[in-house]
Design an enzyme around this catalytic site. Structure first.
Site, PDB file in Angstrom:
ATOM      1  CG  HIS A   1      -1.409   0.691   7.521  1.00  0.00           C
ATOM      2  ND1 HIS A   1      -0.697   0.540   8.700  1.00  0.00           N
ATOM      3  CD2 HIS A   1      -2.597   0.082   7.733  1.00  0.00           C
ATOM      4  CE1 HIS A   1      -1.441  -0.132   9.567  1.00  0.00           C
ATOM      5  NE2 HIS A   1      -2.600  -0.422   9.010  1.00  0.00           N
TER       6      HIS A   1
ATOM      7  CG  ASP B   1       2.162  -1.903   2.844  1.00  0.00           C
ATOM      8  OD1 ASP B   1       1.797  -3.096   2.814  1.00  0.00           O
ATOM      9  OD2 ASP B   1       1.661  -1.051   3.590  1.00  0.00           O
TER      10      ASP B   1
ATOM     11  CD  GLN C   1      -5.445  -3.780   2.841  1.00  0.00           C
ATOM     12  OE1 GLN C   1      -6.308  -4.482   2.338  1.00  0.00           O
ATOM     13  NE2 GLN C   1      -5.321  -3.625   4.148  1.00  0.00           N
TER      14      GLN C   1
ATOM     15  CE  LYS D   1      -3.590  -5.997   6.748  1.00  0.00           C
ATOM     16  NZ  LYS D   1      -4.675  -5.512   7.617  1.00  0.00           N
TER      17      LYS D   1
ATOM     18  CB  CYS E   1      -3.723   2.202  10.758  1.00  0.00           C
ATOM     19  SG  CYS E   1      -4.206   1.312  12.229  1.00  0.00           S
TER      20      CYS E   1
END
Lengths: 416, 152
Positions: free
Chosen positions: A133, A210, A213, A236, A374
């Site tokens: 991202h 990261d 997700q 999220k 993104c």
């Protein structure tokens, strides 16, 4: 024989019962039932979160870590209990290893700035991947420009998997940080983060994962992964927007200078000099998003009650079902066919641009994301300007994927 | 078909499938690169402006985008050919007002001709930039914005 939608539903979760927990899902859009498939962008909130936030604001709200009166003491206690809850959710040993931020973007910026200032110098190298991202790309690009360091990129194969043999070649004594996602937001690829971390550590580099997700889809264990930092976003994972955070190993946090400065992150301030508080306070200047932290903690309670393993199993069955549906549509190509994937289907059609596609899906009440997600370097890698993305949550039903596939076919017929 | 006929009319679909003036002009007197950073639409507009009369002799474009942005650019190139730069700027202002819902082509005076096809965009705020990218880029070319323009 492909599964029918009925045989997928209900084998691990009672999805109708779960849907009743999410008030927003029962609405209609343009006269059709809402089919919400943009969960990788943001997820909806169960009543448990909505009610907890309301009750906290109505009865328990107060400033944290400052006031010496009852209301503030109570709010402080709840705030720190929430930190413990987040720490347990990601598998951290100590609650003080969790720093709250406004979300993953700010979390990565915090690490890039603070870690970069202390540890990254001219000639050093940072490694990211080709499927990050922008939030895990731009902060490292800027850091490299500022410090005279070099950005290296792990390439991906045609299925959307990181090329691990190439990664091994990029690692060297110059590598200071490896920053990759656990799950790609654009393709759904689940990356082998434990192996990535082991190899980075063997080269003497630190690792940031990261987890924006992955946090809502996979049972996390940061100690098992071994990473130095792990970031996530509340909105999220069925919690409020404006809250997220980053797990960091205690000993790494200790070495890092503050990023944002001001109140609450200090030990002592004179007009000449300031000494800083210990982590996590050192990285939480100013009044934090108190209500949002409480809401995030309520979202975690909700997820724990259902169980992350069950959630993952159910979402996997949705992914398999949806993938089969899309494989049957000739005009559509799935971008990202990694062997290990989270419940994201990103697809491309020569017949229809993704913005026209999502416009038409919306006419049928289906909410999907169209665009570059993104992740422009990812789109460039696969030679497409944009994709349409259906990202599923455990409150989605197979019947909703049927509706999506029908709407996609109708749209392709219209434009052909 | 219950699909939004207001927006995706046959003319728009036709220009999407077969965009007109879809080519580069070598040694164009004006050109500009325009992007919509939110969705990645990306076009370049080329013009040859007649220095004596200030008219647009030639107009073309290249790039990628959704049907609305492609058709909007294609129709713009056919509509402005032979018109003066001053006229083109005035039409751009009217077009912009129309797609934002601030000019009702059925009730107010305008010079938009067949471009009223895009009036339906006002119902879809998230799509206005698809239709306006061409025009922002055109003005960028006329104003000699060499760094390109963006809808953001």
């Amino acid at each position: 024989m492909p599964d029918t939608s009925a045989s997928v539903a209900g084998n691990v979760l009672d999805v109708e019962k779960i849907r009743a927990d999410f008030p927003i899902l029962s609405q209609s859009v343009r006269g059709k039932p809402l089919v919400y498939l943009d969960n990788a962008a943001t997820t909806h909130k169960p009543s448990a979160v909505i009610e907890r936030v309301r009750n906290f604001d109505a009865e328990e709200y107060g400033t944290v870590r400052r006031g010496t009166y009852k209301l503030s003491e109570r709010a402080t206690q709840l705030y720190e209990e929430a930190r413990r809850n987040v720490a347990d959710f990601v598998g951290a040993e100590k609650s003080g290893e969790i720093v709250f931020t406004s979300g993953t973007t700010q979390a990565i910026n915090l690490v890039a700035h603070s870690f970069g200032k202390r540890f990254v110098n001219a000639g050093d190298e940072i490694i990211i991947s080709n499927i990050e991202h922008h939030a895990n790309t731009v902060p490292w690009q800027v850091l490299c420009q500022e410090r005279g360091a070099n950005l290296k990129v792990i390439p991906v194969n045609d299925d959307g998997e990181l090329m691990m043999e190439e990664y091994a070649k990029l690692l060297s004594s110059k590598t200071r940080m490896v920053a990759v996602n656990h799950v790609s937001n654009a393709l759904g690829t689940i990356n082998p983060v434990k192996k990535i971390t082991e190899q980075a550590h063997a080269a003497g580099a630190r690792v940031l994962i990261d987890g924006a997700q992955s946090a809502p889809h996979i049972k996390l264990d940061v100690q098992d992964i071994g990473c130095d930092f792990y970031t996530f976003s509340g909105h999220k994972m069925y919690g409020p927007s404006g809250i997220g955070g980053v797990y960091g190993k205690r000993e790494v946090w200790e070495e890092m200078p503050p990023y944002v400065t001001g109140g609450d992150m200090i030990m002592q301030v004179t007009l000449e000099k300031t000494t800083y508080a210990k982590p996590p306070a050192r990285f939480e200047a100013g009044t934090p998003p108190i209500t949002q932290v409480i809401g995030l903690s309520a979202a975690i309670d909700y997820l724990n009650e259902i169980g992350m393993e069950k959630i993952a199993d159910y979402e996997n069955s949705l992914l398999e079902y949806g993938t089969r549906l899309f494989q049957e549509i000739d005009e559509v190509r799935i971008i990202g066919n990694a062997r290990r994937k989270a419940s994201i289907i990103s697809f491309f059609s020569d017949a229809v641009h993704s913005h026209d596609m999502v416009h038409f899906l919306d006419e049928d009440g289906v909410a999907c994301r169209g665009g570059h997600h993104c992740a422009q370097p990812t789109m460039i890698r696969y030679g497409v300007p944009a994709t349409t993305r259906a990202s599923m949550a455990f409150y989605n039903k197979p019947e909703e994927l049927d509706a999506l596939a029908e709407s996609v076919k109708k749209c392709i017929r219209f434009f052909s | 078909m219950s699909y939004d006929k207001e927006l995706y009319q046959q003319v728009i679909l036709d220009h999407n499938r077969k965009p007109r003036n879809f080519r580069a002009i070598e040694n164009a007197s004006h050109s500009c690169h325009g992007v919509n950073p939110l969705c990645g639409d990306d076009i370049t507009v080329y013009l040859n402006v007649n220095e004596d009369g200030g008219t647009i002799d030639e107009l073309s474009f290249q790039g990628s985008g959704c049907a609305i942005s492609k058709a909007s650019t294609s129709l713009m190139t056919t509509f402005l050919k032979g018109r003066s730069v001053e006229e083109a700027r005035r039409i751009k202002e009217e077009f912009h007002k129309m797609i934002l819902g601030n000019l009702d082509p059925e009730k107010e005076e305008h010079h938009l001709g067949k471009l009223v096809l895009f009036a339906g965009i006002r119902e879809y705020p998230s799509r206005t930039k698809c239709a306006s990218l061409a025009w922002h880029t055109l003005v960028g070319a006329l104003d000699k914005k060499f760094d390109g323009v963006s809808t953001e």
